[in-house]
Design a protein around this motif. Structure first.
Motif, short mmCIF file in Angstrom:
data_model
loop_
_atom_site.label_atom_id
_atom_site.label_comp_id
_atom_site.label_asym_id
_atom_site.label_seq_id
_atom_site.Cartn_x
_atom_site.Cartn_y
_atom_site.Cartn_z
N LYS A 37 -4.69 1.13 13.17
CA LYS A 37 -5.33 -0.17 13.74
C LYS A 37 -4.33 -0.81 14.71
O LYS A 37 -3.23 -0.44 14.97
CB LYS A 37 -5.14 -1.00 12.25
CG LYS A 37 -6.09 -0.53 11.39
CD LYS A 37 -6.09 -1.52 10.23
CE LYS A 37 -7.42 -1.31 9.25
NZ LYS A 37 -7.58 -2.49 8.07
N LYS A 91 0.71 -1.18 -0.12
CA LYS A 91 -0.06 0.06 -0.07
C LYS A 91 0.93 1.49 0.09
O LYS A 91 0.53 2.14 -0.55
CB LYS A 91 -0.90 -0.05 1.21
CG LYS A 91 -1.86 -1.05 1.17
CD LYS A 91 -2.96 -1.24 2.08
CE LYS A 91 -4.00 -1.97 1.98
NZ LYS A 91 -5.07 -1.72 3.16
N ASP A 134 -2.52 2.01 8.65
CA ASP A 134 -3.04 1.39 7.37
C ASP A 134 -3.54 2.44 6.44
O ASP A 134 -3.93 3.23 6.89
CB ASP A 134 -3.72 0.32 7.67
CG ASP A 134 -4.20 -0.76 6.45
OD1 ASP A 134 -3.04 -0.86 5.57
OD2 ASP A 134 -4.96 -1.63 6.49
#
Length: 197
Positions: free
Chosen positions: A148, A112, A167
């Protein structure tokens, strides 16, 4: 021979002597070696050489060949920046097309941060070269950063507590995860509740 510097010096010598085809052949031999110490440096040198020669179609072909071997985000960004730097009538469209293709390719990747890096580069490109509409289109694809928690375990399998991490939730990914809608609704509901002391 697996030393990239030696290959590059040899190709540079041929180029100085004015033998472009021979220099190109040396680069071709070099990038096809099965074992190299720094292949990324060699590929970059070859690509830079073709740009120097103003052989833009050959440069594109090299980028395409390199992308068959690796989908690294820095290669995609370099490719798009190359397209933008040419300066012809079609360069902005070609750069944008490269960014779009890279984004589609990296969407399936688990990295990501790489996808974020690509979108940031694309956003900067659109801010400099695009219009408000194209910039907005990229901004809509930018991810949300969320904190998270995950359980941490030691090597023997016993619990070692929790760790927090960040995240990135991309809008296109969020549509595929119905749990995120539920969490967003729960958060909205909680904010609407009176604060208890």
């Amino acid at each position: 021979m697996e030393n990239c510097t030696t290959w590059m010096k040899y190709a540079e010598l041929e180029s100085i002597l004015g033998d472009i085809e021979r220099a190109r052949a040396i680069y071709e031999l070099a990038i096809n070696q099965p074992k190299l110490d720094m292949p990324e440096v060699l590929w970059k040198a070859y690509i830079d050489y073709e740009i120097e020669q103003e052989e833009y179609d050959r440069t594109r072909a090299l980028y395409d060949r390199l992308l068959e071997r690796t989908q690294h985000v820095k290669v995609w960004i370099s490719y798009a920046q190359f397209e933008a730097s040419i300066g012809d009538d079609n360069c902005i469209a070609m750069a944008r097309s490269t960014y779009e293709k890279a984004n589609r390719t990296l969407r399936s990747s688990e990295e990501k941060e790489d996808r974020l890096m690509l979108l940031e580069s694309w956003r900067d490109f659109e801010a400099n070269c695009g219009d408000d509409e194209s910039l907005q289109k990229v901004k809509q694809q930018m991810p949300r950063k969320v904190k998270k928690r995950r359980k941490v375990q030691t090597e023997d399998g016993s619990d070692a507590g929790w760790e927090e991490y960040y995240d990135y939730i991309f809008p296109t990914d969020a549509a595929n995860q119905p749990n995120l809608k539920l969490l967003a609704m729960a958060k909205k509901w909680k904010q609407g509740q009176p604060q208890q002391e």
